[in-house]
Write an enzyme that holds these catalytic residues in place. Sequence first.
Site, PDB file in Angstrom:
ATOM      1  N   SER A 130       0.819  -1.209   0.000  1.00  0.00           N
ATOM      2  CA  SER A 130       0.000   0.000   0.000  1.00  0.00           C
ATOM      3  C   SER A 130       0.854   1.261   0.000  1.00  0.00           C
ATOM      4  O   SER A 130       1.913   1.314   0.633  1.00  0.00           O
ATOM      5  CB  SER A 130      -0.904   0.006   1.238  1.00  0.00           C
ATOM      6  OG  SER A 130      -1.587   1.243   1.368  1.00  0.00           O
ATOM      7  N   TYR A 153      -2.233   5.165  -4.421  1.00  0.00           N
ATOM      8  CA  TYR A 153      -3.289   6.156  -4.250  1.00  0.00           C
ATOM      9  C   TYR A 153      -2.767   7.415  -4.935  1.00  0.00           C
ATOM     10  O   TYR A 153      -1.849   8.067  -4.423  1.00  0.00           O
ATOM     11  CB  TYR A 153      -3.551   6.436  -2.770  1.00  0.00           C
ATOM     12  CG  TYR A 153      -4.312   5.361  -2.040  1.00  0.00           C
ATOM     13  CD1 TYR A 153      -5.569   4.967  -2.480  1.00  0.00           C
ATOM     14  CD2 TYR A 153      -3.787   4.767  -0.895  1.00  0.00           C
ATOM     15  CE1 TYR A 153      -6.282   3.993  -1.799  1.00  0.00           C
ATOM     16  CE2 TYR A 153      -4.495   3.790  -0.211  1.00  0.00           C
ATOM     17  CZ  TYR A 153      -5.738   3.408  -0.671  1.00  0.00           C
ATOM     18  OH  TYR A 153      -6.452   2.444   0.008  1.00  0.00           O
ATOM     19  N   THR A 179      -5.415   2.439  -7.388  1.00  0.00           N
ATOM     20  CA  THR A 179      -6.726   2.281  -6.758  1.00  0.00           C
ATOM     21  C   THR A 179      -7.624   3.430  -7.189  1.00  0.00           C
ATOM     22  O   THR A 179      -7.314   4.598  -6.956  1.00  0.00           O
ATOM     23  CB  THR A 179      -6.594   2.239  -5.227  1.00  0.00           C
ATOM     24  OG1 THR A 179      -5.887   1.047  -4.865  1.00  0.00           O
ATOM     25  CG2 THR A 179      -7.959   2.209  -4.564  1.00  0.00           C
ATOM     26  N   LYS A 264      -7.522  -0.972  -9.752  1.00  0.00           N
ATOM     27  CA  LYS A 264      -8.319  -1.655  -8.733  1.00  0.00           C
ATOM     28  C   LYS A 264      -9.539  -0.813  -8.357  1.00  0.00           C
ATOM     29  O   LYS A 264      -9.443   0.411  -8.252  1.00  0.00           O
ATOM     30  CB  LYS A 264      -7.463  -1.896  -7.488  1.00  0.00           C
ATOM     31  CG  LYS A 264      -8.172  -2.579  -6.326  1.00  0.00           C
ATOM     32  CD  LYS A 264      -7.177  -2.877  -5.220  1.00  0.00           C
ATOM     33  CE  LYS A 264      -7.828  -3.543  -4.007  1.00  0.00           C
ATOM     34  NZ  LYS A 264      -8.536  -2.560  -3.170  1.00  0.00           N
ATOM     35  N   HIS A 288     -13.484  -2.521  -2.569  1.00  0.00           N
ATOM     36  CA  HIS A 288     -12.631  -2.145  -1.441  1.00  0.00           C
ATOM     37  C   HIS A 288     -13.044  -2.883  -0.176  1.00  0.00           C
ATOM     38  O   HIS A 288     -12.993  -2.347   0.941  1.00  0.00           O
ATOM     39  CB  HIS A 288     -12.672  -0.635  -1.212  1.00  0.00           C
ATOM     40  CG  HIS A 288     -11.370  -0.044  -0.753  1.00  0.00           C
ATOM     41  ND1 HIS A 288     -10.465   0.533  -1.609  1.00  0.00           N
ATOM     42  CD2 HIS A 288     -10.799   0.047   0.475  1.00  0.00           C
ATOM     43  CE1 HIS A 288      -9.419   0.967  -0.935  1.00  0.00           C
ATOM     44  NE2 HIS A 288      -9.589   0.669   0.337  1.00  0.00           N
TER      45      HIS A 288
END
Length: 394
Positions: A130, A153, A179, A264, A288
Amino acid sequence: MLQSTRKPAAKPFRSDETTDSGLPLTAAGLEERARQLMADGAYAFVAGGASAERTLRCNVEAFERYRIVPRIWHGAVDSGAPETAVTVLGTALAAPVLAAPIGMQELIFDGGELLVGAATADLGIGSVLSTCASSTIESVGPESGASWWFQLYWPADDDLARSLVERAERAGAKAIMVTADTPGIGWRPRALAAGGPSLLSGRGLANYLSDPVFRSRLAEPPESGEAAMQAAIELWEGIFGNHAVRPDHLKRLRGWTGLPIVVKGVLHPDDARAVVAAGASGVVVSNHGGRQIDGAVTALQALPRIVKAVGERADVLFDSGVRTGSDVIIALALGAKAVLYGRPWVYGLALAGRAGVAHAFRLLLEDLRITMGLVGAANVAEIAESVELVRAEP
């Protein structure tokens, strides 16, 4: 695209290594044991979802609507040991499974991302780091073997986005996963009520605080004092959410890296077509884990439509609700090339660190291997080709 291979798993999946651990042998058991041991806020952060958590529950329940039709004496699993190895987007995996990206793992276990990377590398499966990790890209990469991807992100600062991507590529990432469903954080009352963690505390910001572009936006280094750290957190708060990202941004990303791009959070066929047309090599059908929009379509409901829309041009992966080997088979029979696995290994991490993560994955992988043999699938490709599903009676 996915290829079945004859390459053996990096480390064979053995039942005795799961039963001798003393840890629960089901995903539900791992969660219950972890609930008893974890701090209330940390447990709520992991277990909770958006609003009334309907989508969270329905993600798991969606698998109950499908039934696998076993084929007696069908297939070629002569040894009783099906071949689980695949290659997805150029990444060789011992099984069609990757650890889903989970942020702020320091709340669960100190050095969590490092332990997850090492555990999945030992098993030969994939992991996704992440952006909001508690350990830096550069520290996690070497621990994660040759099968890890970086989840982005996309911040409201393209220079920072590019820096993060380039750091990941230098550290050995094999793909970039953007994402799309989190331009901001969903409404999560369970975590809020339990005093759950917040990125505004500075947790999960290791990749930002260590980034040269991010640091160049600060008047003084964040480690120089409380006020400097607060300024860094406020800067992060201002750039994390980015409602302006669109499929065309992927063309920009393609100019920054030669790695495969995966998007995603795709639930609509038109969105899948748009991101593939813009340069994505894969999409992850995901809501999510029910953490963003309560009442959203389940990922499993969306999967067949996404496969129909782009499955011949891109790898379709699945995320949200996987708990068993049969769940993996159902997702693959519906056209997914691999699955992302999330909450159960987080509970394993909370219970026993690296060993707990490995245990959680071994439960899934052993279940998958045995069930593949029982349904007559000699390899992963045969699941999509020959495993029949029927809808359960209402």
